[in-house]
Motif scaffolding. Structure first.
Motif, short mmCIF file in Angstrom:
data_model
loop_
_atom_site.label_atom_id
_atom_site.label_comp_id
_atom_site.label_asym_id
_atom_site.label_seq_id
_atom_site.Cartn_x
_atom_site.Cartn_y
_atom_site.Cartn_z
N PHE A 1 21.48 -15.59 -40.78
CA PHE A 1 20.62 -16.62 -41.36
C PHE A 1 20.15 -17.60 -40.29
O PHE A 1 18.98 -18.00 -40.27
CB PHE A 1 21.36 -17.36 -42.46
CG PHE A 1 20.63 -18.58 -42.96
CD1 PHE A 1 19.46 -18.46 -43.68
CD2 PHE A 1 21.11 -19.85 -42.68
CE1 PHE A 1 18.77 -19.57 -44.14
CE2 PHE A 1 20.44 -20.98 -43.13
CZ PHE A 1 19.27 -20.84 -43.87
N ALA A 2 21.06 -17.99 -39.40
CA ALA A 2 20.70 -18.93 -38.34
C ALA A 2 19.62 -18.36 -37.43
O ALA A 2 18.63 -19.03 -37.09
CB ALA A 2 21.94 -19.31 -37.52
N VAL A 3 19.81 -17.09 -37.01
CA VAL A 3 18.82 -16.45 -36.15
C VAL A 3 17.49 -16.27 -36.90
O VAL A 3 16.41 -16.50 -36.35
CB VAL A 3 19.35 -15.08 -35.66
CG1 VAL A 3 18.27 -14.33 -34.89
CG2 VAL A 3 20.56 -15.29 -34.76
N GLY A 4 17.57 -15.90 -38.19
CA GLY A 4 16.36 -15.73 -38.97
C GLY A 4 15.61 -17.03 -39.17
O GLY A 4 14.37 -17.07 -39.10
N ILE B 1 2.59 -7.57 -47.84
CA ILE B 1 3.89 -6.91 -48.00
C ILE B 1 4.47 -6.51 -46.65
O ILE B 1 5.66 -6.73 -46.37
CB ILE B 1 3.76 -5.67 -48.92
CG1 ILE B 1 3.22 -6.09 -50.29
CG2 ILE B 1 5.11 -4.98 -49.07
CD1 ILE B 1 2.93 -4.92 -51.21
N TYR B 2 3.64 -5.93 -45.79
CA TYR B 2 4.13 -5.48 -44.48
C TYR B 2 4.55 -6.68 -43.62
O TYR B 2 5.55 -6.60 -42.90
CB TYR B 2 3.06 -4.68 -43.76
CG TYR B 2 3.53 -4.10 -42.45
CD1 TYR B 2 4.27 -2.92 -42.41
CD2 TYR B 2 3.26 -4.74 -41.23
CE1 TYR B 2 4.72 -2.40 -41.21
CE2 TYR B 2 3.71 -4.22 -40.03
CZ TYR B 2 4.44 -3.05 -40.03
OH TYR B 2 4.90 -2.53 -38.84
N GLY B 3 3.81 -7.77 -43.71
CA GLY B 3 4.18 -8.95 -42.93
C GLY B 3 5.56 -9.46 -43.29
O GLY B 3 6.33 -9.87 -42.41
N PHE B 4 5.88 -9.43 -44.59
CA PHE B 4 7.21 -9.87 -45.04
C PHE B 4 8.30 -8.95 -44.49
O PHE B 4 9.30 -9.41 -43.93
CB PHE B 4 7.26 -9.90 -46.56
CG PHE B 4 8.58 -10.34 -47.13
CD1 PHE B 4 8.83 -11.67 -47.39
CD2 PHE B 4 9.58 -9.41 -47.41
CE1 PHE B 4 10.05 -12.08 -47.90
CE2 PHE B 4 10.80 -9.80 -47.92
CZ PHE B 4 11.04 -11.14 -48.17
N ILE B 5 8.12 -7.63 -44.66
CA ILE B 5 9.15 -6.67 -44.25
C ILE B 5 9.30 -6.62 -42.74
O ILE B 5 10.42 -6.60 -42.20
CB ILE B 5 8.82 -5.28 -44.82
CG1 ILE B 5 8.91 -5.32 -46.35
CG2 ILE B 5 9.77 -4.23 -44.26
CD1 ILE B 5 8.50 -4.04 -47.02
N ALA B 6 8.18 -6.61 -42.02
CA ALA B 6 8.25 -6.56 -40.55
C ALA B 6 8.92 -7.81 -40.00
O ALA B 6 9.71 -7.73 -39.05
CB ALA B 6 6.85 -6.41 -39.96
N ALA B 7 8.64 -8.97 -40.60
CA ALA B 7 9.28 -10.20 -40.15
C ALA B 7 10.78 -10.16 -40.41
O ALA B 7 11.58 -10.62 -39.59
CB ALA B 7 8.66 -11.41 -40.87
N GLY C 1 9.97 -13.94 -44.82
CA GLY C 1 10.59 -12.68 -44.43
C GLY C 1 11.70 -12.84 -43.41
O GLY C 1 12.64 -12.05 -43.38
N ARG C 2 11.60 -13.85 -42.58
CA ARG C 2 12.61 -14.06 -41.55
C ARG C 2 13.81 -14.83 -42.06
O ARG C 2 14.84 -14.89 -41.39
CB ARG C 2 11.99 -14.79 -40.35
CG ARG C 2 10.99 -13.96 -39.58
CD ARG C 2 10.23 -14.81 -38.56
NE ARG C 2 9.12 -14.08 -37.97
CZ ARG C 2 9.15 -13.47 -36.79
NH1 ARG C 2 10.25 -13.51 -36.08
NH2 ARG C 2 8.10 -12.83 -36.33
N VAL C 3 13.70 -15.44 -43.24
CA VAL C 3 14.78 -16.28 -43.76
C VAL C 3 15.49 -15.65 -44.95
O VAL C 3 16.71 -15.50 -44.96
CB VAL C 3 14.25 -17.68 -44.13
CG1 VAL C 3 15.35 -18.52 -44.75
CG2 VAL C 3 13.68 -18.38 -42.90
#
Length: 366
Positions: A102-105, A273-279, A226-228
């Protein structure tokens, strides 16, 4: 990619080397940067990285030819990116254990914010307000410098400086989870950046979208979540591998589906959708990389080894896709199939790493 394609007398494949070499240096510098961080030279390396990034952008604003841009943006900015990203990742991981993903994300979500700000800034200033591309790039450099000031003042390693170990931890090559995970990360990143490099040109040339910058905003904007969000799920419930593997499979499926997109609406759905998953994958992979050893003193070295290996995927992936697009006279089908198949193989390698680490056990947090 889109701006240089329109203004430089170069093929899309040649122009993609500007970005791919920049990302290659970001990852490749992880090996020496990880070592220097472990030896207590974080502030020196990080400060040099900030200087190179700002200098690289400022020099890019004065460039007129392809090779000038290549040296300023690819080499100088790429070295600066590596000297800040890799030590920063290693130092950040020292402060967290259970909630490390979570911290890295959360930290990586800053990249998605930048992905919203900088494309719009460049587009808005250079086109709509006639400030011009050079001054738009210089303004970006000043913004970058201002956001680095708090890092320069307060970001520091938690662990005390120690005697530096070897450049390469050879014991890692005897551990199957490390080997399979490195292959997984290589294969995923080999295909993952196709959309980030070529979505704008695809939208303009194949779909007829007049303002592709809004697609890039969507692609990067959803990356904030997506990163969090997936990292929260990974830390609290599923474990990192258990969410990384299905997301990698979904990224591959979406890349295959991109070949069937023929409308503006479909392209915006794909980008969201791809932006969320790729992130999510970009945030989860470094988080998992920090767990490839139980010894925190080896974390920097192990992460550096993985990033150094993956750097060659970032160097060659976009260029290979550019060659495939050129060979097919502007058709993106071959590049899409290459990227999708690469990510699919990466998902299988992640599954192999998970099995090597936990055995054939389904209900385990891994």
């Amino acid at each position: 990619q889109q701006y240089y394609t329109e203004t430089l007398d170069q093929s899309e494949s040649s122009i993609s080397w500007i970005g791919s070499v920049q990302v290659f240096l970001l990852f490749f510098i992880g090996v020496p940067a990880g070592r220097l961080t472990d030896a207590g030279y974080f502030r020196l390396v990080f400060s040099c990285g900030v200087f190179l990034q700002v200098l690289g952008l400022l020099m890019t604003s004065f460039c007129k030819t392809y090779w000038q841009i290549f040296l300023a943006q690819s080499v100088c900015l790429g070295l600066g990116n590596g000297a800040t990203f890799c030590p920063g990742l290693a130092v950040l991981s020292q402060y967290f254990d259970k909630r490390r993903s979570f911290a890295v994300g959360l930290a990586a979500a800053g990249a998605a914010v930048g992905g919203l700000v900088y494309p719009v800034l460049i587009n808005w200033l250079s086109i709509n307000h006639a400030v011009g591309f050079p001054w738009a790039v210089r303004i970006s450099a000043f913004i970058m410098l201002s956001t680095y000031i708090p890092c320069l003042l307060w970001f520091k390693p938690r662990l005390a400086p120690r005697t530096s170990g070897p450049w390469i931890d050879t014991s890692a090559f005897l551990e199957l989870p490390f080997i399979f995970f490195s292959l997984s990360m290589f294969l995923n990143f080999w295909g993952l950046y196709l959309a980030f490099f070529y979505l704008g040109t695809f939208a303009r040339d194949r779909i007829g979208v007049a303002e592709p910058v809004y697609l890039l905003m969507l692609l990067n904007g959803v990356g904030i979540f997506g990163r969090v969000l997936p990292t929260i799920v990974a830390d609290k419930w599923t474990g990192r591998f258990n969410i990384l593997i299905p997301l990698s499979l979904l990224a591959s499926l979406l890349m295959y589906c991109w070949a069937a997109v023929v409308s503006k609406a479909g392209l915006f759905v794909f980008a969201g959708i791809y932006g969320f998953i790729a992130a999510a994958l970009q945030a989860l992979f470094p988080g998992v990389a920090t767990t490839m050893t139980q010894d925190p003193n080896r974390t920097g070295t192990r992460v550096g080894m993985i990033l150094g290996f993956v750097s060659f995927a970032n160097l060659t992936g976009p260029a290979i896709c550019g060659v495939l697009i050129r060979k097919e006279d502007g058709n993106y089908f071959g590049a899409q199939m290459f990227a999708a198949s690469s990510i699919l193989l990466g998902a299988f390698m992640a599954l192999a790493a998970r099995v090597a680490q936990t055995g054939l056990v389904m209900r385990v947090k891994a």
